[in-house]
Design a protein around this motif. Structure first.
Motif, short mmCIF file in Angstrom:
data_model
loop_
_atom_site.label_atom_id
_atom_site.label_comp_id
_atom_site.label_asym_id
_atom_site.label_seq_id
_atom_site.Cartn_x
_atom_site.Cartn_y
_atom_site.Cartn_z
N TYR A 76 -4.15 0.05 -1.43
CA TYR A 76 -4.23 -1.28 -2.01
C TYR A 76 -2.91 -2.03 -1.84
N ASP A 77 -1.80 -1.31 -2.01
CA ASP A 77 -0.49 -1.95 -1.81
C ASP A 77 -0.35 -2.46 -0.39
N LEU A 78 -0.80 -1.68 0.57
CA LEU A 78 -0.75 -2.12 1.97
C LEU A 78 -1.69 -3.30 2.21
N LEU A 79 -2.83 -3.26 1.58
CA LEU A 79 -3.82 -4.33 1.76
C LEU A 79 -3.26 -5.68 1.34
N TYR A 80 -2.50 -5.69 0.24
CA TYR A 80 -1.98 -6.95 -0.29
C TYR A 80 -0.53 -7.20 0.12
N SER A 81 -0.02 -6.51 1.13
CA SER A 81 1.35 -6.74 1.58
C SER A 81 1.34 -7.65 2.81
N GLY A 82 2.44 -8.34 3.02
CA GLY A 82 2.59 -9.17 4.21
C GLY A 82 1.67 -10.39 4.23
N LEU A 83 1.37 -10.95 3.07
CA LEU A 83 0.50 -12.12 3.02
C LEU A 83 1.27 -13.37 3.40
N ASP A 84 0.59 -14.29 4.10
CA ASP A 84 1.23 -15.58 4.38
C ASP A 84 1.13 -16.44 3.12
N ALA A 85 1.66 -17.66 3.17
CA ALA A 85 1.73 -18.51 1.97
C ALA A 85 0.35 -18.80 1.38
N GLU A 86 -0.63 -19.12 2.22
CA GLU A 86 -1.97 -19.44 1.73
C GLU A 86 -2.63 -18.20 1.12
N ARG A 102 -2.23 -7.37 -11.10
CA ARG A 102 -0.93 -7.72 -10.52
C ARG A 102 -0.31 -6.45 -9.97
N ARG A 103 0.21 -6.54 -8.77
CA ARG A 103 0.85 -5.38 -8.11
C ARG A 103 2.30 -5.71 -7.83
N GLY A 104 3.15 -4.71 -7.97
CA GLY A 104 4.56 -4.89 -7.64
C GLY A 104 5.24 -5.83 -8.62
N GLY A 105 6.32 -6.43 -8.20
CA GLY A 105 7.11 -7.31 -9.06
C GLY A 105 6.62 -8.74 -9.05
#
Length: 110
Positions: A76-86, A102-105
């Motif tokens: 899940y952390d990988l899934l929601y990493s590297g998102l662009d602004a939109e 909410r994940r991470g900081g």
């Protein structure tokens, strides 16, 4: 006696009232159906226990549920990493609506 369906006239276990002429009996609850509804229940508890036993046997003795959960969290952390602004904006909206945790900081990339 039939093992399935209603008792047919002339069968050994036929109730006495079934052999009366059709006009002498009270009409069925629903004339379109032609018979009274019958409560039918099936207890699948033993089948569910057998299914669980087979599922755990298929996982094998090496299966570690804690490691599996940890791997799922990492995915899940990988899934929601590297998102662009939109994508980040949509993610933040889903978190605010309570759809996603909410994940991470405070950012999708943890």
């Amino acid at each position: 006696m039939s093992s399935f369906g209603p008792v047919l006239p002339g069968e050994p276990d036929e109730p006495a009232e079934a052999s009366e002429p059709a006009g002498a009996r009270e009409p069925a609850a629903d004339p379109a159906v032609g018979f009274e509804p019958v409560e039918f229940t099936v207890d699948l508890t033993s089948h569910e226990m057998l299914r669980r036993t087979h599922a755990l046997a298929a996982l094998g003795p090496d299966w570690d549920p804690v490691a599996a959960l940890r791997g799922e969290q990492e995915a899940y952390d990988l899934l929601y990493s590297g998102l662009d602004a939109e994508q980040q904006r949509v993610y933040d909206e889903l978190v605010a609506a309570g759809v996603l945790p909410r994940r991470g900081g405070g950012h999708a990339a943890a």
